[in-house]
Design an enzyme around this catalytic site. Sequence first.
Site, mmCIF file in Angstrom:
data_model
loop_
_atom_site.group_PDB
_atom_site.id
_atom_site.type_symbol
_atom_site.label_atom_id
_atom_site.label_comp_id
_atom_site.label_asym_id
_atom_site.label_seq_id
_atom_site.Cartn_x
_atom_site.Cartn_y
_atom_site.Cartn_z
ATOM 1 N N PRO A 29 26.278 31.994 26.745
ATOM 2 C CA PRO A 29 27.034 32.011 28.001
ATOM 3 C C PRO A 29 28.414 32.623 27.804
ATOM 4 O O PRO A 29 29.075 32.383 26.801
ATOM 5 C CB PRO A 29 27.155 30.521 28.351
ATOM 6 C CG PRO A 29 27.076 29.819 27.040
ATOM 7 C CD PRO A 29 26.199 30.668 26.152
ATOM 8 N N ARG A 66 36.078 43.694 39.796
ATOM 9 C CA ARG A 66 34.800 43.136 40.251
ATOM 10 C C ARG A 66 34.554 43.271 41.759
ATOM 11 O O ARG A 66 33.442 43.585 42.169
ATOM 12 C CB ARG A 66 34.642 41.670 39.806
ATOM 13 C CG ARG A 66 34.644 41.512 38.266
ATOM 14 C CD ARG A 66 34.219 40.119 37.811
ATOM 15 N NE ARG A 66 32.805 39.917 38.005
ATOM 16 C CZ ARG A 66 32.265 39.260 38.995
ATOM 17 N NH1 ARG A 66 33.037 38.668 39.888
ATOM 18 N NH2 ARG A 66 30.970 39.156 39.103
ATOM 19 N N CYS A 79 46.355 53.455 44.279
ATOM 20 C CA CYS A 79 46.257 54.549 45.241
ATOM 21 C C CYS A 79 44.819 54.790 45.658
ATOM 22 O O CYS A 79 44.282 55.880 45.436
ATOM 23 C CB CYS A 79 46.856 55.809 44.631
ATOM 24 S SG CYS A 79 48.547 55.542 44.144
#
Length: 466
Positions: free
Chosen positions: A319, A362, A393
């Site tokens: 994990p 993400r 930008c």
Amino acid sequence: MTDAPAACPEPSDRPDIWPGGATRGTDGALAIGPIRLTHEALGDALGAPLAAGPVIVADRASIRGRAEVWQSAMAEAFWSGYGMAGAQVYYAGKAFLAAELVRDLTSVGLGIDTASLGELTLALRAGADPALVGLHGNAKTDAEIDLALRSGIGRLIIDSIPEIERIAARARELGVCAPLMVRVTTGVHAGGHSFIATAHEDQKFGLSLATGAAREAAERIAATEGVALVGLHSHIGSQIMDLAGFGAAARAVLGLRAELLRKGIEVPEVDLGGGYGVAYTGADAVAPTQKQVADFLAETVREVCTELATDIPRISIEPGRSVIAPAVLTLYRVMATKDVVTQEGTTRRYVAVDGGMSDNIRPVLYDAAYAVALANRAPSGDLISSRVVGKHCESGDILVREALLPADVGPGDELAIPVTGAYGRSMASNYNMAARPGVLALDGEAAHWWLRPETVDDVLSLDAGL
Ligand code: LLP
């Protein structure tokens, strides 16, 4: 991603999306333990003011606690007294790595899973026991293989057939035996986004069970001098909330193991990979607990091995996200706000902060949804539909597409985005020559850098022309 605006749940409402020590204090500010979550208070705890830009805040006790719970849940579920052969948890370092984190995790018994020269070097230099370090990679370099073999790490996970002879040749030169696992593509498709689902056939990772490539790799390893087969490996994807996929993958890999055993090829360990999901927003279900995962895996492994009439192998898991993600948040300063008219004719409040896609890619890359809370004072008054955007930008530089934030939020305020511990700082970039944020570990009343913030000088130092 849901577009329905939602207020961020408070730590008392959804403790699973906040670090263990998070509260909203009596003065209205968010806090971790005794430390208020403002740049000023964090600077006071650190003993030096924070520079401009966001800061990533890690609740050290919360991370350690999560690691300990994983370790004890797996040790208990796979205890030899239950006829099991034990278990080992490897933290997937790609989620986020820092030397002190490695020491915290290894001190509670976790191994470290790495996937690059940088991650492997860091894990070893931080003092991880090489026997409990693994190396992944579908395109391993000579330098990675050399470091792995010279330092005596416990497992290299094979991702292609030609790699076997390459590693074996180097191992023979060095006079060592390379411990290899075979990464098996089981055909089980799971995960939050197609980019992070890895066990379906048409993608770059692993050796196919269906075509026989995985079996062939295992047989070759068993027959090759300089390498030893230490196990089979399966990783089906990331951010998985439904445990069924792990069960199906375990069944498939244990089936291959049984086949190999019948041919006299020993397979002492099976790694069931990472991918255990976490909740990011109030709209997400609470994730299965570590104990639920461990018990589910143990039940599945026992049942399948009984059906197959084999012994039970040692089990490992990897994990990443579920060890660290909820124990970390990012604190931004509000720089500007503006109201714009949407295509539907409604008004939308844009709240621009001092970070963005360079510290959290993400939302842009996976459409990932995050919650966002006013950190420096209690939210009061009307809540309005707001979009939290970064300073880069690109019009796509959005951190939270739809949030309900107090109407009076403005410059001087600070916003906390929780659950940024995994794949935030580790996927950060220097876009627009942004200096990547530091990671500040909070430990009781003290704060110290795990990773100091980059400066513009750090960024410019690579420019050979300056
Ligand atoms: N083991 C292997 C072989 C992996 O490839 C991964 C993740 C893990 C373990 C850990 O998975 P976790 O428990 O953290 O889900 N950047 C994406 C996630 C990519 C995961 C890549 N491999 C994201 O931000 O969602």
